[in-house]
Design a protein around this motif. Sequence first.
Motif, PDB file in Angstrom:
ATOM      1  N   GLN A  96       1.632 -14.279   8.784  1.00 53.30           N
ATOM      2  CA  GLN A  96       1.120 -13.361   7.773  1.00 53.30           C
ATOM      3  C   GLN A  96      -0.094 -12.576   8.267  1.00 53.30           C
ATOM      4  OE1 GLN A  96       2.094 -16.551   7.059  1.00 53.30           O
ATOM      5  NE2 GLN A  96       3.986 -15.901   6.009  1.00 53.30           N
ATOM      6  N   SER A  97      -0.814 -13.119   9.241  1.00 55.49           N
ATOM      7  CA  SER A  97      -1.942 -12.368   9.813  1.00 55.49           C
ATOM      8  C   SER A  97      -1.450 -11.070  10.445  1.00 55.49           C
ATOM      9  CB  SER A  97      -2.677 -13.213  10.854  1.00 55.49           C
ATOM     10  OG  SER A  97      -3.379 -14.278  10.258  1.00 55.49           O
ATOM     11  N   GLU A 136       0.285  -4.000   7.553  1.00 57.70           N
ATOM     12  CA  GLU A 136       0.505  -3.476   6.198  1.00 57.70           C
ATOM     13  C   GLU A 136      -0.769  -3.016   5.503  1.00 57.70           C
ATOM     14  OE1 GLU A 136       2.518  -6.583   4.121  1.00 57.70           O
ATOM     15  OE2 GLU A 136       4.295  -6.506   5.426  1.00 57.70           O
ATOM     16  N   LYS A 137      -1.939  -3.580   5.903  1.00 59.17           N
ATOM     17  CA  LYS A 137      -3.170  -3.250   5.180  1.00 59.17           C
ATOM     18  C   LYS A 137      -4.320  -2.782   6.067  1.00 59.17           C
ATOM     19  CE  LYS A 137      -2.316  -6.065   1.078  1.00 59.17           C
ATOM     20  NZ  LYS A 137      -2.897  -7.040   0.095  1.00 59.17           N
ATOM     21  N   THR A 163      -9.969 -11.563   4.521  1.00 62.52           N
ATOM     22  CA  THR A 163      -8.957 -10.655   3.993  1.00 62.52           C
ATOM     23  C   THR A 163      -8.797  -9.454   4.924  1.00 62.52           C
ATOM     24  OG1 THR A 163     -10.553  -9.354   2.732  1.00 62.52           O
ATOM     25  CG2 THR A 163      -9.627 -11.314   1.648  1.00 62.52           C
ATOM     26  N   ALA A 164      -7.792  -8.640   4.637  1.00 61.70           N
ATOM     27  CA  ALA A 164      -7.612  -7.405   5.407  1.00 61.70           C
ATOM     28  C   ALA A 164      -8.846  -6.517   5.284  1.00 61.70           C
ATOM     29  CB  ALA A 164      -6.362  -6.665   4.921  1.00 61.70           C
ATOM     30  N   GLN A 201       1.380  -9.535   9.661  1.00 65.89           N
ATOM     31  CA  GLN A 201       1.903  -8.699   8.587  1.00 65.89           C
ATOM     32  C   GLN A 201       0.787  -7.949   7.868  1.00 65.89           C
ATOM     33  OE1 GLN A 201       4.026 -11.678   6.352  1.00 65.89           O
ATOM     34  NE2 GLN A 201       5.813 -11.637   7.703  1.00 65.89           N
ATOM     35  N   LEU A 202      -0.304  -8.645   7.558  1.00 64.96           N
ATOM     36  CA  LEU A 202      -1.427  -8.010   6.878  1.00 64.96           C
ATOM     37  C   LEU A 202      -2.116  -6.989   7.777  1.00 64.96           C
ATOM     38  CD1 LEU A 202      -2.910 -11.108   5.033  1.00 64.96           C
ATOM     39  CD2 LEU A 202      -1.918  -9.076   3.958  1.00 64.96           C
ATOM     40  N   GLU A 215      -4.622 -13.335   1.800  1.00 68.15           N
ATOM     41  CA  GLU A 215      -4.937 -12.499   0.641  1.00 68.15           C
ATOM     42  C   GLU A 215      -6.324 -12.789   0.089  1.00 68.15           C
ATOM     43  OE1 GLU A 215      -3.376  -9.994  -0.318  1.00 68.15           O
ATOM     44  OE2 GLU A 215      -1.407 -10.196   0.617  1.00 68.15           O
ATOM     45  N   LEU A 220      -5.957 -13.853   8.864  1.00 69.20           N
ATOM     46  CA  LEU A 220      -5.977 -13.087   7.628  1.00 69.20           C
ATOM     47  C   LEU A 220      -5.121 -13.726   6.546  1.00 69.20           C
ATOM     48  CD1 LEU A 220      -5.611  -9.462   9.069  1.00 69.20           C
ATOM     49  CD2 LEU A 220      -7.707 -10.762   8.616  1.00 69.20           C
TER      50      LEU A 220
END
Length: 433
Positions: free
Chosen positions: A399-400, A406-407, A370-371, A402-403, A276, A274
């Motif tokens: 970041q995968s 978070e999303k 993306t998420a 985290q997303l 942005e 993932l």
Amino acid sequence: MSQTNLHIGLALVMGWLSGNGWRRDDSQVEQLFNLQPYLDLARQAEHAKLDFVFRPDTLFLKTEPLNTEPGFSNLDPFILLSAIASQTQHIGLVATASTTFLPPYVVARQLQSLHWLSQGRAGWNLVTAIDGQQNFGENQLLPSKQRYQKAQEHLEVVQKLWQSYPNSSLKLDKETPQFADVEQIHPIQHTGEYFNITGPLSTPTTPFGDIPLFQAGASNEGRAFAASVANAVFAATPDLEAGIELRNDLIQRAAKQGRDPNALKVLPGLSLYLAETREAAAQVYQETHADSDLEKRYAYIEEAIGLDLRHYNNGDILTEADLTEFDRPVRSRTHSNLMRQYIIRERPSVYSFLQRPEVCGSSHWLVIGTAQDAVDSIIERVSAGAADGFIAIPGGHIQSAQLFFEKVIPALVEQGWFREEYQGNTLAEHLLG
């Protein structure tokens, strides 16, 4: 399918370390053998109200991959999950234990102990084995059918041991004094084809209910075993069609055995790359697998389905005619069957086939985007009856993960596909509905 029935777990691995991912500045590879990154993941999963964290395991180590990546380097699942149990309150803790190599008495005691320490949150991922016999004094691995026969007996012994020292026997009466009613504690005197076990177990049964059973095999033997005993199946379903076929088959098998099909949850692995933007996610995936060895893919395909693609052109179309029947043992019958089914169903080009997750990855459902792309893919699969949820495996970069937290999870909650709060305290309660 009701939008309230989605079940979600998280693979308790630093999945973003595979391939070239470990070389990123923020990969945290230096903490691979420390508690903290796994505890952080478990706490995030609990905050997101996930059903469980799932710790895979292998009992062998291929050293060649260690030249360029962590490979199968790992920590013992029971020790890791026991440490996490003391720092969490609700999240389920699913440990992997092999029925092929580990003694039933040891597995029964480890799981019962984890169930006590976590106050009812333990789960058991029953696996047979695809390798590692050399580490347990065996020259060769049993054939798949016999491995599952042994697994069935192993489970039977473990369940007998769990009941051999019932919780009701504990009196803890200081005045009498009587610690336990020994009339309720009994040896199991099990004599079978693979095990001769006396018992009883030294760890009493908990008051927290049953330990849910997970099963990961998708071969014919694995499906039959899962349909008869599993509460959840950790499935390799690289595409929608494979997911629908597997879930329908398991439901039918469970019904034929008199089980409630709703009691069996099909939870495919979901590999998430993932970012942005889709372009950024594609770049992460490409960078992660940039050094993937084509020869290794050729060798894996040849071992799995007997097809040598070295002399094919990238544009050649593969069909059922390219496949030959062979009876020799393969490393993973599940992956072999997935490859064969894909060729028969899709008639792919050689180039397309070489990019498939079954060939270059682990056969998991894959989302690169993306998420929102992940959310859309999840809803599509569950709506189509291809899954009851999933086990998330964030990859590529941290970041995968985290997303995902978070999303992805908040979007599923907002749209009514996932819980806002836990409705129970045990893993069995999380898996209800």
